[in-house]
Design a protein around this motif. Structure first.
Motif, mmCIF file in Angstrom:
data_model
loop_
_atom_site.group_PDB
_atom_site.id
_atom_site.type_symbol
_atom_site.label_atom_id
_atom_site.label_comp_id
_atom_site.label_asym_id
_atom_site.label_seq_id
_atom_site.Cartn_x
_atom_site.Cartn_y
_atom_site.Cartn_z
ATOM 1 N N ILE A 124 0.816 -1.218 0.000
ATOM 2 C CA ILE A 124 0.000 0.000 0.000
ATOM 3 C C ILE A 124 0.846 1.262 0.000
ATOM 4 O O ILE A 124 0.360 2.336 -0.360
ATOM 5 C CB ILE A 124 -0.968 0.043 1.206
ATOM 6 N N SER A 125 2.109 1.158 0.391
ATOM 7 C CA SER A 125 2.938 2.352 0.509
ATOM 8 C C SER A 125 3.749 2.655 -0.742
ATOM 9 O O SER A 125 4.450 3.669 -0.797
ATOM 10 C CB SER A 125 3.900 2.213 1.691
ATOM 11 N N GLY A 126 3.702 1.775 -1.737
ATOM 12 C CA GLY A 126 4.507 2.005 -2.927
ATOM 13 C C GLY A 126 5.994 2.075 -2.634
ATOM 14 O O GLY A 126 6.720 2.914 -3.181
ATOM 15 N N PHE A 127 6.467 1.194 -1.749
ATOM 16 C CA PHE A 127 7.883 1.125 -1.348
ATOM 17 C C PHE A 127 8.340 2.352 -0.553
ATOM 18 O O PHE A 127 9.508 2.727 -0.609
ATOM 19 C CB PHE A 127 8.797 0.957 -2.572
ATOM 20 N N THR A 128 7.426 2.977 0.194
ATOM 21 C CA THR A 128 7.830 4.154 0.965
ATOM 22 C C THR A 128 7.862 3.923 2.472
ATOM 23 O O THR A 128 8.417 4.742 3.201
ATOM 24 C CB THR A 128 6.908 5.354 0.678
ATOM 25 N N PHE A 129 7.273 2.820 2.965
ATOM 26 C CA PHE A 129 7.237 2.592 4.412
ATOM 27 C C PHE A 129 8.419 1.763 4.912
ATOM 28 O O PHE A 129 8.839 1.924 6.052
ATOM 29 C CB PHE A 129 5.939 1.883 4.815
ATOM 30 N N ASP A 130 8.913 0.857 4.089
ATOM 31 C CA ASP A 130 9.996 -0.046 4.513
ATOM 32 C C ASP A 130 11.022 -0.120 3.395
ATOM 33 O O ASP A 130 10.791 -0.746 2.356
ATOM 34 C CB ASP A 130 9.438 -1.440 4.826
ATOM 35 N N GLU A 131 12.168 0.513 3.605
ATOM 36 C CA GLU A 131 13.181 0.600 2.556
ATOM 37 C C GLU A 131 13.816 -0.752 2.226
ATOM 38 O O GLU A 131 14.471 -0.906 1.197
ATOM 39 C CB GLU A 131 14.264 1.593 2.947
ATOM 40 N N ALA A 132 13.604 -1.756 3.084
ATOM 41 C CA ALA A 132 14.165 -3.085 2.826
ATOM 42 C C ALA A 132 13.289 -3.919 1.890
ATOM 43 O O ALA A 132 13.731 -4.948 1.375
ATOM 44 C CB ALA A 132 14.365 -3.839 4.143
ATOM 45 N N LEU A 133 12.052 -3.485 1.668
ATOM 46 C CA LEU A 133 11.118 -4.307 0.891
ATOM 47 C C LEU A 133 11.540 -4.507 -0.569
ATOM 48 O O LEU A 133 11.429 -5.626 -1.086
ATOM 49 C CB LEU A 133 9.709 -3.724 0.973
ATOM 50 N N PRO A 134 12.024 -3.491 -1.290
ATOM 51 C CA PRO A 134 12.425 -3.736 -2.683
ATOM 52 C C PRO A 134 13.473 -4.830 -2.826
ATOM 53 O O PRO A 134 13.398 -5.644 -3.760
ATOM 54 C CB PRO A 134 12.962 -2.372 -3.141
ATOM 55 N N ASP A 135 14.435 -4.875 -1.921
ATOM 56 C CA ASP A 135 15.469 -5.910 -2.011
ATOM 57 C C ASP A 135 14.884 -7.307 -1.831
ATOM 58 O O ASP A 135 15.316 -8.265 -2.488
ATOM 59 C CB ASP A 135 16.557 -5.659 -0.961
ATOM 60 N N VAL A 136 13.905 -7.433 -0.952
ATOM 61 C CA VAL A 136 13.250 -8.729 -0.758
ATOM 62 C C VAL A 136 12.506 -9.139 -2.026
ATOM 63 O O VAL A 136 12.597 -10.292 -2.479
ATOM 64 C CB VAL A 136 12.283 -8.675 0.442
ATOM 65 N N CYS A 137 11.790 -8.196 -2.619
ATOM 66 C CA CYS A 137 11.044 -8.509 -3.842
ATOM 67 C C CYS A 137 11.978 -8.915 -4.973
ATOM 68 O O CYS A 137 11.690 -9.848 -5.729
ATOM 69 C CB CYS A 137 10.199 -7.298 -4.254
ATOM 70 N N LYS A 138 13.094 -8.229 -5.089
ATOM 71 C CA LYS A 138 14.077 -8.577 -6.113
ATOM 72 C C LYS A 138 14.674 -9.954 -5.841
ATOM 73 O O LYS A 138 14.838 -10.767 -6.761
ATOM 74 C CB LYS A 138 15.181 -7.516 -6.141
ATOM 75 N N LYS A 139 14.994 -10.233 -4.587
ATOM 76 C CA LYS A 139 15.618 -11.508 -4.217
ATOM 77 C C LYS A 139 14.768 -12.688 -4.656
ATOM 78 O O LYS A 139 15.296 -13.700 -5.146
ATOM 79 C CB LYS A 139 15.836 -11.538 -2.704
#
Length: 291
Positions: A124-139
């Motif tokens: 819901i935050s468009g990758f703005t609430f948790d900066e670690a989330l994009p790396d998890v999605c990429k992994k």
């Protein structure tokens, strides 16, 4: 003459491909929370049965959430979210091959869900609430849905009639989503859906402007999700004079109407509580298009 953007019409979800050229997709909502605005507590003890029921009605995606995102909802820990969602994802994967989405903004919750078999992260935050989330999605090579919101759920208010006259809500949301998409691309994530975030930090008027101009979000070149199901701003439109605001239980007809408009205006995914009605709506829109 300005060239029309090339719109991504396929979404790869860890081996499963959704083809929006053939038809719009229906995402069935499965909340395992006690306090969601419409189905809070309804399906917690029979969540698997409800998920399979939605699939039998034609759902293309099941979206599982363990934390309510209604305005004013209390935040829960990542551990509690995982407890509510991970076993269900693991069990559901035994019964279906359609994509499962985890509705979370927390990297820790997303990673556990992806390990259990989810293939989409709906943030819901468009990758703005948790900066670690994009790396998890990429992994985990997950597809992502990036939504626009202005505040965390516990700080939001319900949509009201006031406000929205001074700002260009479409430009505001589009600019924010462009930044979210750029962040995803910078992390090597190219399987992206955008969501303007109906009901999240917008006035009633602004929500209807977004619905009317939904097609403009295709200028970002990505599939568009519309999450309109039974939201309070729809109740304001159908409220009769001096009557109370219709409850979520009484907003199904309004939801079907809004979903119809969303599909005519370019929605690729409908996120809904009522799958059979959404599937029928999409079928009628397709039939009109084919006529």
């Amino acid at each position: 003459m300005q060239q029309e953007p090339r719109i991504q019409r396929l979404l790869s979800c860890r081996g499963h491909v959704l083809d929006f050229r053939k038809k719009p997709c229906v995402m069935g909502i499965l909340n395992t929370t006690p306090d969601s605005f419409y189905d809070g507590g309804r399906h917690r003890d029979k969540a698997l049965h409800h998920a399979l029921s939605m699939i039998s009605y034609g759902a293309d995606i099941i979206d599982i959430g363990g934390e309510s995102t209604r305005p004013g909802a209390e935040a829960v820990s990542a551990e509690e979210e995982i407890r509510r969602t991970a076993p269900l994802i693991r069990e559901l994967k035994k019964h279906t091959s359609i994509p499962i989405s985890i509705d979370t903004w927390k990297a820790e919750v997303a990673e556990e869900a992806l390990q259990c078999g989810a293939s989409i992260v709906n943030d819901i935050s468009g990758f703005t609430f948790d900066e670690a989330l994009p790396d998890v999605c990429k992994k985990y090579q997950a597809a992502v849905i990036l939504m626009h919101t202005t505040d965390r759920p516990d700080q939001m208010q319900w949509s009201t009639e006031t406000g929205g006259a001074e700002r260009d809500i479409v430009a505001l949301v589009k600019t924010a989503l462009e930044a979210s998409v750029a962040n995803a691309k910078a992390h090597g994530i190219d399987q992206v859906v955008i969501d303007p975030g109906f009901g999240f930090g917008k006035s009633v008027r602004e929500n209807f402007i977004l619905l009317k101009r939904l097609h403009e979000f295709h200028s970002l070149g990505l599939p568009v999700l519309a999450g309109l199901s039974r939201k309070s701003f729809l109740g304001h439109a159908v409220q009769t004079h001096n009557a109370p605001l219709p409850s979520a239980d009484d907003r199904l007809a309004a939801t079907v109407s809004a979903n119809t408009i969303a599909l005519f205006n370019g929605a690729d995914i409908l996120r809904v509580h009522d799958v059979s009605e959404a599937v029928a709506t999409a079928a009628i829109i397709k039939a009109v298009g084919n006529a």
